[in-house]
Motif scaffolding. Structure first.
Motif, PDB file in Angstrom:
ATOM      1  N   PRO A   1       0.819  -1.210   0.000  1.00  0.00           N
ATOM      2  CA  PRO A   1       0.000   0.000   0.000  1.00  0.00           C
ATOM      3  C   PRO A   1       0.857   1.266   0.000  1.00  0.00           C
ATOM      4  CG  PRO A   1       0.148  -0.887   2.203  1.00  0.00           C
ATOM      5  CD  PRO A   1       0.847  -1.869   1.320  1.00  0.00           C
ATOM      6  N   LEU A   2       0.248   2.388  -0.392  1.00  0.00           N
ATOM      7  CA  LEU A   2       0.968   3.659  -0.411  1.00  0.00           C
ATOM      8  C   LEU A   2       1.154   4.158   1.019  1.00  0.00           C
ATOM      9  CD1 LEU A   2       2.100   5.803  -2.395  1.00  0.00           C
ATOM     10  CD2 LEU A   2      -0.083   6.997  -2.154  1.00  0.00           C
ATOM     11  N   PRO A   3       2.393   4.481   1.412  1.00  0.00           N
ATOM     12  CA  PRO A   3       2.625   4.968   2.777  1.00  0.00           C
ATOM     13  C   PRO A   3       1.849   6.253   3.065  1.00  0.00           C
ATOM     14  CG  PRO A   3       4.691   4.333   1.734  1.00  0.00           C
ATOM     15  CD  PRO A   3       3.653   4.315   0.658  1.00  0.00           C
ATOM     16  N   LYS A   4       1.602   6.485   4.341  1.00  0.00           N
ATOM     17  CA  LYS A   4       0.876   7.680   4.763  1.00  0.00           C
ATOM     18  C   LYS A   4       1.641   8.958   4.391  1.00  0.00           C
ATOM     19  CE  LYS A   4      -2.644   5.999   7.308  1.00  0.00           C
ATOM     20  NZ  LYS A   4      -2.435   4.549   7.157  1.00  0.00           N
ATOM     21  N   GLN A   5       2.936   8.964   4.669  1.00  0.00           N
ATOM     22  CA  GLN A   5       3.773  10.133   4.372  1.00  0.00           C
ATOM     23  C   GLN A   5       4.984   9.673   3.561  1.00  0.00           C
ATOM     24  OE1 GLN A   5       4.810  11.953   8.135  1.00  0.00           O
ATOM     25  NE2 GLN A   5       2.684  11.971   8.861  1.00  0.00           N
ATOM     26  N   VAL A   6       5.209  10.271   2.413  1.00  0.00           N
ATOM     27  CA  VAL A   6       6.345   9.898   1.583  1.00  0.00           C
ATOM     28  C   VAL A   6       6.855  11.121   0.832  1.00  0.00           C
ATOM     29  CG1 VAL A   6       4.766   9.142  -0.234  1.00  0.00           C
ATOM     30  CG2 VAL A   6       7.150   8.386  -0.292  1.00  0.00           C
TER      31      VAL A   6
END
Length: 218
Positions: A36-41
């Motif tokens: 999944p796409l990380p919360k903060q990147v």
């Protein structure tokens, strides 16, 4: 004279068409590979090195789960498929790794190659300290939901990435994120090189059960 000038112009035009064009690597190239796409990147840049010159280092007191996490990254560097869990019924906990001897630095690929880039994995304390150094992003992990599965990734200069978490489970999930980026970097680069993003990530799950990650249940 005019014919020579025309010939020169044609040669320059053909050469321009044949020359490789360096295209910038947009953030979407990396983000599209994260599931999944990380919360903060945040991606601060990229580096390209020989895949065999990337060292993956774990702490001397690394658990079996942490050693398995390092193997996930090494498999991505080698261009091999992800390591499946020990059993298909695995749900919340990462798969255990076979016993290994200690931690330390392990270069990807056969032979001894002087490392040009290092990926370090290790557990931090609640203040974000890893090996005596404070990682600002890691200092926020203790306050995140399901903090035992939270992790952060941060560059240390232009030749090192640090993956840290409060718990081996979080460290394993951080390694899976880096392994996905490494796999994307292998696809971008040539057969013996890898392009690595200098990325800052803070991530945590909203639910304690993460479900499917990287093609299998975790």
């Amino acid at each position: 004279m005019r014919s020579c000038a025309c010939l020169l112009a044609v040669m320059l035009a053909v050469g321009a068409l044949a020359a490789p064009v360096a295209k910038p690597i947009g953030n979407e190239v990396w983000l599209n590979h994260l599931l999944p796409l990380p919360k903060q990147v945040k991606i601060e840049g990229v580096v390209t090195v020989r895949a065999a010159a990337v060292a993956v280092r774990t702490a001397a007191n690394a658990t079996d789960v942490e050693l398995q996490a390092a193997k996930e990254i090494e498999a991505a560097l080698a261009g091999t498929p992800p390591i499946p869990p020990a059993s298909a019924g695995a749900t919340s906990a990462p798969p255990p790794a076979p016993p290994a001897t200690g931690g330390g630095t392990a270069a990807a690929g056969p032979g001894k190659v002087k490392p040009q880039f290092e990926i370090t994995l290790g557990r931090c304390d609640e203040k974000g300290r890893l090996e005596g150094k404070v990682i600002p992003e890691a200092a926020t992990l203790a306050k995140k939901p399901n903090s035992d599965q939270a992790y952060c990734i941060a560059p240390a200069g232009k030749s090192k990435l640090v993956i840290t978490a409060l718990d081996p489970k979080g460290l394993y999930y951080g390694a899976l994120t880096v392994a996905q980026l490494v796999a994307a970097g292998r696809a971008i680069s040539g057969p013996s090189t890898v392009t690595l993003p200098l990325v800052r990530v803070v991530d945590w799950p909203d639910l304690s059960e993460r479900g499917v990650w990287g093609g299998y249940a975790v």
